[in-house]
Motif scaffolding. Structure first.
Motif, PDB file in Angstrom:
ATOM      1  N   SER A 280      -8.231  -2.122  34.512  1.00 35.72           N
ATOM      2  CA  SER A 280      -9.061  -0.923  34.407  1.00 35.72           C
ATOM      3  C   SER A 280      -9.053  -0.398  32.984  1.00 35.72           C
ATOM      4  N   ASP A 281     -10.144   0.280  32.608  1.00 35.52           N
ATOM      5  CA  ASP A 281     -10.130   0.974  31.322  1.00 35.52           C
ATOM      6  C   ASP A 281      -9.534   2.369  31.459  1.00 35.52           C
ATOM      7  N   GLY A 282      -9.025   2.689  32.646  1.00 34.17           N
ATOM      8  CA  GLY A 282      -8.272   3.919  32.881  1.00 34.17           C
ATOM      9  C   GLY A 282      -6.899   3.589  33.442  1.00 34.17           C
ATOM     10  N   PRO A 283      -6.006   4.552  33.476  1.00 35.09           N
ATOM     11  CA  PRO A 283      -4.623   4.284  33.889  1.00 35.09           C
ATOM     12  C   PRO A 283      -4.450   4.279  35.400  1.00 35.09           C
ATOM     13  N   PHE A 284      -3.313   3.729  35.835  1.00 31.48           N
ATOM     14  CA  PHE A 284      -2.827   3.832  37.203  1.00 31.48           C
ATOM     15  C   PHE A 284      -1.481   4.559  37.177  1.00 31.48           C
TER      16      PHE A 284
ATOM     17  N   ALA B 297      -5.712 -14.114  35.165  1.00 37.50           N
ATOM     18  CA  ALA B 297      -6.212 -15.080  34.187  1.00 37.50           C
ATOM     19  C   ALA B 297      -7.635 -14.719  33.755  1.00 37.50           C
ATOM     20  N   GLY B 298      -7.829 -14.552  32.477  1.00 38.45           N
ATOM     21  CA  GLY B 298      -9.149 -14.271  31.933  1.00 38.45           C
ATOM     22  C   GLY B 298      -9.655 -12.860  32.140  1.00 38.45           C
ATOM     23  N   MET B 299      -8.809 -11.965  32.650  1.00 41.56           N
ATOM     24  CA  MET B 299      -9.239 -10.591  32.913  1.00 41.56           C
ATOM     25  C   MET B 299      -8.798  -9.681  31.777  1.00 41.56           C
ATOM     26  N   ASP B 300      -9.746  -8.898  31.271  1.00 35.88           N
ATOM     27  CA  ASP B 300      -9.451  -7.952  30.210  1.00 35.88           C
ATOM     28  C   ASP B 300      -9.107  -6.592  30.804  1.00 35.88           C
ATOM     29  N   GLY B 301      -8.437  -5.777  29.998  1.00 39.46           N
ATOM     30  CA  GLY B 301      -8.093  -4.431  30.441  1.00 39.46           C
ATOM     31  C   GLY B 301      -6.640  -4.126  30.156  1.00 39.46           C
ATOM     32  N   ALA B 302      -6.422  -3.025  29.487  1.00 34.40           N
ATOM     33  CA  ALA B 302      -5.053  -2.681  29.093  1.00 34.40           C
ATOM     34  C   ALA B 302      -4.202  -2.257  30.281  1.00 34.40           C
ATOM     35  N   ASN B 303      -4.834  -1.761  31.342  1.00 31.52           N
ATOM     36  CA  ASN B 303      -4.102  -1.242  32.498  1.00 31.52           C
ATOM     37  C   ASN B 303      -4.207  -2.238  33.643  1.00 31.52           C
ATOM     38  N   GLN B 304      -3.076  -2.789  34.044  1.00 27.37           N
ATOM     39  CA  GLN B 304      -3.045  -3.815  35.079  1.00 27.37           C
ATOM     40  C   GLN B 304      -2.247  -3.328  36.282  1.00 27.37           C
ATOM     41  N   LEU B 305      -2.747  -3.641  37.458  1.00 25.63           N
ATOM     42  CA  LEU B 305      -2.069  -3.292  38.707  1.00 25.63           C
ATOM     43  C   LEU B 305      -2.289  -4.405  39.699  1.00 25.63           C
ATOM     44  N   MET B 306      -1.245  -4.781  40.429  1.00 27.64           N
ATOM     45  CA  MET B 306      -1.418  -5.645  41.587  1.00 27.64           C
ATOM     46  C   MET B 306      -1.204  -4.807  42.836  1.00 27.64           C
ATOM     47  N   LEU B 307      -2.247  -4.741  43.659  1.00 27.79           N
ATOM     48  CA  LEU B 307      -2.181  -4.079  44.954  1.00 27.79           C
ATOM     49  C   LEU B 307      -1.811  -5.150  45.969  1.00 27.79           C
ATOM     50  N   LEU B 308      -0.688  -4.953  46.654  1.00 23.69           N
ATOM     51  CA  LEU B 308      -0.071  -6.004  47.457  1.00 23.69           C
ATOM     52  C   LEU B 308       0.117  -5.516  48.892  1.00 23.69           C
TER      53      LEU B 308
ATOM     54  N   ALA C 283       2.153  10.118  35.836  1.00 20.46           N
ATOM     55  CA  ALA C 283       2.166   8.757  35.300  1.00 20.46           C
ATOM     56  C   ALA C 283       0.812   8.344  34.725  1.00 20.46           C
ATOM     57  N   LEU C 284      -0.229   9.133  34.953  1.00 19.90           N
ATOM     58  CA  LEU C 284      -1.543   8.852  34.353  1.00 19.90           C
ATOM     59  C   LEU C 284      -1.606   9.265  32.890  1.00 19.90           C
ATOM     60  N   GLY C 285      -0.560   9.889  32.403  1.00 23.66           N
ATOM     61  CA  GLY C 285      -0.486  10.232  30.989  1.00 23.66           C
ATOM     62  C   GLY C 285      -1.472  11.294  30.547  1.00 23.66           C
TER      63      GLY C 285
ATOM     64  N   SER D  16      10.174   5.311  52.905  1.00 22.81           N
ATOM     65  CA  SER D  16       9.789   5.998  51.681  1.00 22.81           C
ATOM     66  C   SER D  16       8.285   6.290  51.694  1.00 22.81           C
ATOM     67  N   LEU D  17       7.863   7.056  50.706  1.00 25.88           N
ATOM     68  CA  LEU D  17       6.458   7.415  50.521  1.00 25.88           C
ATOM     69  C   LEU D  17       6.033   6.979  49.132  1.00 25.88           C
ATOM     70  N   VAL D  18       5.017   6.146  49.065  1.00 23.06           N
ATOM     71  CA  VAL D  18       4.487   5.625  47.793  1.00 23.06           C
ATOM     72  C   VAL D  18       3.067   6.169  47.607  1.00 23.06           C
ATOM     73  N   VAL D  19       2.781   6.670  46.433  1.00 26.96           N
ATOM     74  CA  VAL D  19       1.442   7.152  46.088  1.00 26.96           C
ATOM     75  C   VAL D  19       0.945   6.409  44.850  1.00 26.96           C
ATOM     76  N   LEU D  20      -0.256   5.865  44.952  1.00 23.28           N
ATOM     77  CA  LEU D  20      -0.946   5.267  43.806  1.00 23.28           C
ATOM     78  C   LEU D  20      -2.063   6.219  43.395  1.00 23.28           C
ATOM     79  N   ALA D  21      -1.970   6.729  42.176  1.00 20.44           N
ATOM     80  CA  ALA D  21      -3.027   7.564  41.604  1.00 20.44           C
ATOM     81  C   ALA D  21      -3.949   6.670  40.790  1.00 20.44           C
ATOM     82  N   VAL D  22      -5.248   6.758  41.054  1.00 23.30           N
ATOM     83  CA  VAL D  22      -6.247   5.952  40.341  1.00 23.30           C
ATOM     84  C   VAL D  22      -6.889   6.850  39.292  1.00 23.30           C
ATOM     85  N   GLY D  23      -6.675   6.506  38.010  1.00 30.21           N
ATOM     86  CA  GLY D  23      -7.199   7.321  36.929  1.00 30.21           C
ATOM     87  C   GLY D  23      -8.571   6.854  36.464  1.00 30.21           C
TER      88      GLY D  23
END
Length: 405
Positions: A203-207, A128-139, A330-332, A398-405
């Motif tokens: 973020s102003d960068g991708p995930f 709510a109220g957060m700007d940024g085209a790239n959204q991620l929920m870290l859970l 996936a970071l494009g 499984s193995l999950v990787v989050l790349a922070v762009g």
């Protein structure tokens, strides 16, 4: 303003780094790991993976000495991952910083009895109220929750499919009496039990989020002809346990001896085939050998298709070489700053069966090579979370990787 200048300007607005400490004193370990991660100005979020063997209150006190007021989420771990290798008994910290990140943290307790409500609570006002085209929920969920998929279902009800999810379930270790030590979570200055914590990040960068498991399909898919939640009664209209064991060529004793069944099944999960994803389900010790039913962690829908899986040490390690490039892709085309890694603890067991008895060292060596000098930390989970589309996102083994762009 040309594209190169825009890219340069965006890079100046955010940073990502990590810190690790294996100091025996939990207070010093927390302070040291946080200090090493805080390499830039304006820190926005700390993510902490803390050994179950350490006092989390003391670890948090150490972190607060060097990072007072910085939003924080974290959880317990049976073993941690970093460029230094796999280790049990340490603290790892990842730091997100700079004005290019906006963060809101949240927490809920009582998820062992009300998992869906926990998911709803942590996601209710997440962005709510957060700007940024790239959204991620870290859970970060609780590995002792039977219905972790319900937590993710609650998150989906609040956020829909437009927000990527990544994370894992808090790990633990066996006590001398054979029972599990209680997991814990961290949220800002608090230590919680029976909880889920989350960080909504824009973020102003991708995930980039990717998942691979390293298992091989055995035979053709099988139809789930009768099931309820994670209990599978029949596959292809046959008793599920017999259909599963037959397909995998199990030894005769696995059909009637619970210990033999557990030893065989714990390294041979089922893959649930969905419209948009594949999800690995751990086959638990709660099979009913008398009635011939299987029990999985996570929902296995009636009318769906599942695939028995098998693997070995080589295919388990090779998953690193598949998942890492997928996360970066996936970071494009944008460069990665670093990575968070969520690796199933049972994958360690598979690696231990290799001739050399590898306990994860070779796997982490592959991670170091794939990271190419960029920072990363992670932990061995009791469930992995990765969703970039669709409703579900719970995985096992499984193995999950989050790349922070």
């Amino acid at each position: 303003m040309d594209d190169d200048f825009r890219t340069y300007a965006a890079q100046r607005t955010r940073w990502f780094d990590v810190g690790v400490s294996s100091d025996d004193d939990p207070h010093r370990a927390g302070a040291a790991a946080a200090s090493r991660a805080l390499t830039g100005p304006d820190p926005r979020l700390l993510v902490v993976f803390c050994s179950i063997r350490m006092d989390p209150h003391a670890v948090l006190a150490g972190i607060k000495e060097v990072a007072a007021g910085v939003p924080l989420i974290g959880c317990s771990s049976g073993a941690e991952l970093s460029v230094e290798g796999p280790g049990a008994g340490g603290v790892t910290v990842a730091a997100f910083g700079g004005s290019g990140f906006s963060v809101r943290t949240s927490a809920a307790t009582g998820t062992r009895t009300a998992p869906r409500e926990g998911g709803l609570e942590v996601a209710r006002s997440a962005f709510a109220g957060m700007d940024g085209a790239n959204q991620l929920m870290l859970l970060l969920t609780d590995g002792l929750v039977d219905d972790q998929d319900k937590i993710i279902g609650g998150v989906y009800e609040m956020l829909g499919a437009g927000v990527a999810l990544a994370g894992g379930a808090a790990g633990t270790a066996l006590k001398p009496d054979g029972s599990n030590a209680n997991t814990f979570h961290m949220h800002d200055g608090e230590v919680l039990t029976d909880a889920v914590v989350a960080a909504a990040i824009t973020s102003d960068g991708p995930f980039g989020v990717a998942m691979r498991h390293g298992f091989r399909e055995v035979g053709e898919p099988m139809m789930v002809t009768r099931s309820r939640k994670g209990r599978i009664y029949t596959l292809d209209n046959r008793p599920a346990l017999h259909a599963y064991l037959d397909r995998l060529g199990a030894p005769a004793e696995a059909y009637h001896d619970k210990e033999a069944f557990v030893a065989f099944s714990r390294l041979r999960p089922l893959c649930v085939l969905r419209r948009a994803t594949e999800e690995v389900r751990f086959v638990t010790e709660h099979a009913d050998l008398g009635e011939g039913s299987l029990m999985c962690v996570g929902d296995v829908p009636e009318g769906g298709m599942v695939w028995p899986l098998e693997s070995d040490a080589d295919s388990t390690i090779e998953a690193v070489d598949r998942v890492w490039p997928a996360a970066v892709e996936a970071l494009g085309g944008r460069p990665a700053r670093g990575f968070l890694v969520f690796d199933c603890g049972i994958r360690q067991d598979i690696l231990s069966q290799a001739p050399a008895g590898d306990q994860g060292g070779e796997e982490v060596g592959r991670m170091v090579r794939q990271a190419g000098g960029l920072p990363f930390v992670g932990f061995y989970t009791w469930g992995e979370i990765a969703r970039v589309r669709g409703v579900n996102g719970l995985h096992h083994q499984s193995l999950v990787v989050l790349a922070v762009g």
